[in-house]
Design a protein around this motif. Structure first.
Motif, PDB file in Angstrom:
ATOM      1  N   ASN A 102      12.076   6.719  -7.133  1.00  0.00           N
ATOM      2  CA  ASN A 102      12.765   6.452  -5.868  1.00  0.00           C
ATOM      3  C   ASN A 102      12.251   5.161  -5.244  1.00  0.00           C
ATOM      4  O   ASN A 102      11.145   4.722  -5.548  1.00  0.00           O
ATOM      5  CB  ASN A 102      12.496   7.586  -4.861  1.00  0.00           C
ATOM      6  N   PRO A 103      13.020   4.584  -4.308  1.00  0.00           N
ATOM      7  CA  PRO A 103      12.459   3.512  -3.488  1.00  0.00           C
ATOM      8  C   PRO A 103      11.245   4.058  -2.735  1.00  0.00           C
ATOM      9  O   PRO A 103      11.203   5.245  -2.377  1.00  0.00           O
ATOM     10  CB  PRO A 103      13.589   3.160  -2.519  1.00  0.00           C
ATOM     11  N   VAL A 104      10.270   3.204  -2.494  1.00  0.00           N
ATOM     12  CA  VAL A 104       9.000   3.626  -1.887  1.00  0.00           C
ATOM     13  C   VAL A 104       8.718   2.836  -0.618  1.00  0.00           C
ATOM     14  O   VAL A 104       8.972   1.633  -0.556  1.00  0.00           O
ATOM     15  CB  VAL A 104       7.834   3.417  -2.881  1.00  0.00           C
ATOM     16  N   VAL A 105       8.170   3.544   0.375  1.00  0.00           N
ATOM     17  CA  VAL A 105       7.590   2.915   1.555  1.00  0.00           C
ATOM     18  C   VAL A 105       6.134   3.355   1.582  1.00  0.00           C
ATOM     19  O   VAL A 105       5.841   4.550   1.657  1.00  0.00           O
ATOM     20  CB  VAL A 105       8.307   3.351   2.859  1.00  0.00           C
ATOM     21  N   LEU A 106       5.229   2.394   1.481  1.00  0.00           N
ATOM     22  CA  LEU A 106       3.782   2.649   1.520  1.00  0.00           C
ATOM     23  C   LEU A 106       3.272   2.047   2.815  1.00  0.00           C
ATOM     24  O   LEU A 106       3.498   0.861   3.082  1.00  0.00           O
ATOM     25  CB  LEU A 106       3.097   1.997   0.322  1.00  0.00           C
ATOM     26  N   LEU A 107       2.592   2.857   3.610  1.00  0.00           N
ATOM     27  CA  LEU A 107       2.124   2.337   4.891  1.00  0.00           C
ATOM     28  C   LEU A 107       0.789   2.927   5.281  1.00  0.00           C
ATOM     29  O   LEU A 107       0.397   3.981   4.802  1.00  0.00           O
ATOM     30  CB  LEU A 107       3.174   2.590   5.978  1.00  0.00           C
ATOM     31  N   GLY A 108       0.097   2.192   6.133  1.00  0.00           N
ATOM     32  CA  GLY A 108      -1.160   2.679   6.665  1.00  0.00           C
ATOM     33  C   GLY A 108      -2.149   1.564   6.943  1.00  0.00           C
ATOM     34  O   GLY A 108      -1.884   0.385   6.706  1.00  0.00           O
ATOM     35  N   ASP A 109      -3.296   1.985   7.451  1.00  0.00           N
ATOM     36  CA  ASP A 109      -4.437   1.096   7.637  1.00  0.00           C
ATOM     37  C   ASP A 109      -5.108   1.001   6.275  1.00  0.00           C
ATOM     38  O   ASP A 109      -5.771   1.932   5.840  1.00  0.00           O
ATOM     39  CB  ASP A 109      -5.379   1.693   8.682  1.00  0.00           C
ATOM     40  N   LEU A 110      -4.911  -0.100   5.592  1.00  0.00           N
ATOM     41  CA  LEU A 110      -5.427  -0.241   4.232  1.00  0.00           C
ATOM     42  C   LEU A 110      -6.847  -0.807   4.195  1.00  0.00           C
ATOM     43  O   LEU A 110      -7.423  -0.987   3.126  1.00  0.00           O
ATOM     44  CB  LEU A 110      -4.490  -1.106   3.390  1.00  0.00           C
ATOM     45  N   ASN A 111      -7.406  -1.085   5.365  1.00  0.00           N
ATOM     46  CA  ASN A 111      -8.781  -1.597   5.446  1.00  0.00           C
ATOM     47  C   ASN A 111      -9.000  -2.840   4.600  1.00  0.00           C
ATOM     48  O   ASN A 111     -10.049  -3.025   3.992  1.00  0.00           O
ATOM     49  CB  ASN A 111      -9.793  -0.510   5.093  1.00  0.00           C
ATOM     50  N   THR A 112      -7.988  -3.692   4.568  1.00  0.00           N
ATOM     51  CA  THR A 112      -8.095  -4.992   3.905  1.00  0.00           C
ATOM     52  C   THR A 112      -6.966  -5.874   4.400  1.00  0.00           C
ATOM     53  O   THR A 112      -5.987  -5.383   4.976  1.00  0.00           O
ATOM     54  CB  THR A 112      -8.038  -4.861   2.373  1.00  0.00           C
ATOM     55  N   THR A 113      -7.103  -7.151   4.139  1.00  0.00           N
ATOM     56  CA  THR A 113      -6.025  -8.084   4.466  1.00  0.00           C
ATOM     57  C   THR A 113      -5.195  -8.325   3.214  1.00  0.00           C
ATOM     58  O   THR A 113      -5.602  -7.968   2.103  1.00  0.00           O
ATOM     59  CB  THR A 113      -6.591  -9.440   4.946  1.00  0.00           C
ATOM     60  N   MET A 114      -4.075  -8.976   3.397  1.00  0.00           N
ATOM     61  CA  MET A 114      -3.209  -9.275   2.260  1.00  0.00           C
ATOM     62  C   MET A 114      -3.768 -10.391   1.386  1.00  0.00           C
ATOM     63  O   MET A 114      -3.229 -10.666   0.326  1.00  0.00           O
ATOM     64  CB  MET A 114      -1.783  -9.600   2.716  1.00  0.00           C
ATOM     65  N   TRP A 115      -4.880 -10.987   1.792  1.00  0.00           N
ATOM     66  CA  TRP A 115      -5.502 -12.040   0.991  1.00  0.00           C
ATOM     67  C   TRP A 115      -6.525 -11.495  -0.005  1.00  0.00           C
ATOM     68  O   TRP A 115      -7.002 -12.220  -0.854  1.00  0.00           O
ATOM     69  CB  TRP A 115      -6.160 -13.083   1.899  1.00  0.00           C
ATOM     70  N   SER A 116      -6.823 -10.217   0.095  1.00  0.00           N
ATOM     71  CA  SER A 116      -7.785  -9.605  -0.823  1.00  0.00           C
ATOM     72  C   SER A 116      -7.202  -9.567  -2.239  1.00  0.00           C
ATOM     73  O   SER A 116      -6.056  -9.139  -2.431  1.00  0.00           O
ATOM     74  CB  SER A 116      -8.095  -8.171  -0.375  1.00  0.00           C
ATOM     75  N   PRO A 117      -7.985  -9.964  -3.250  1.00  0.00           N
ATOM     76  CA  PRO A 117      -7.473  -9.882  -4.625  1.00  0.00           C
ATOM     77  C   PRO A 117      -7.216  -8.437  -5.061  1.00  0.00           C
ATOM     78  O   PRO A 117      -6.329  -8.187  -5.880  1.00  0.00           O
ATOM     79  CB  PRO A 117      -8.566 -10.536  -5.463  1.00  0.00           C
TER      80      PRO A 117
END
Length: 164
Positions: A77-92
């Motif tokens: 199915n299409p997915v929506v993933l959300l939350g406080d991921l405790n990282t920025t989008m710059w993390s490898p």
């Protein structure tokens, strides 16, 4: 081993089905659910991986990212993933998870919009995320108003494709 707590909730105007709490790697479990929109089932994953304050929790959080990416890749199915991921989008490690899962950050094209207040009062960083499958259209993304938390909410206006 510390007790795993689940402080996640999913609110929906539509019926929520197939809810479950699932461990995706070590650490805090994720909350999973399905919602049917215009005849199309959309899988929702709410997660809050471990806070990387020590080397062990850093490794654990990164292992959770790998497990999340692997799990999402198997969902039809299409997915929506959300939350406080405790990282920025710059993390490898974040980037590997996103690439592995084939998801898109709903922030893309709308700015950085940081959400978490650091110990420096005027400095925020983007720890809270909403990621979606490529077939989901993102119409708008914005940061919500201060609600009394150390995090600001994220609001993503998305369009789910009609069932073919």
């Amino acid at each position: 081993m510390p007790e795993k707590s689940l402080n996640l909730q999913i609110y929906s105007k539509l019926p929520v089905e197939n809810t479950q709490i699932k461990s995706l790697g070590e650490g805090r479990p994720a909350l999973l659910a399905d919602v049917t929109i215009q005849g199309k089932v959309v899988s929702i994953i709410a997660t809050h991986p471990n806070i990387p304050t020590r080397n062990s929790s850093f490794k654990q959080r990164n292992q959770q990212f790998k497990a999340i990416g692997d799990y999402v890749r198997e969902i039809k199915n299409p997915v929506v993933l959300l939350g406080d991921l405790n990282t920025t989008m710059w993390s490898p490690f974040y980037q590997k998870m996103v690439d592995n899962a084939g998801l898109i950050n709903t922030r893309q094209g709308f700015g950085i919009l940081p959400t978490w207040k650091t110990p420096i009062p005027w400095v925020y960083i983007p720890l809270d995320h909403c990621l979606v499958s490529p077939e989901i259209q993102v119409k708008n993304f914005r940061r919500g108003r201060d609600v009394g938390s150390d995090h600001r909410p994220v609001i993503a206006d998305i369009v789910i494709p009609k069932k073919p």
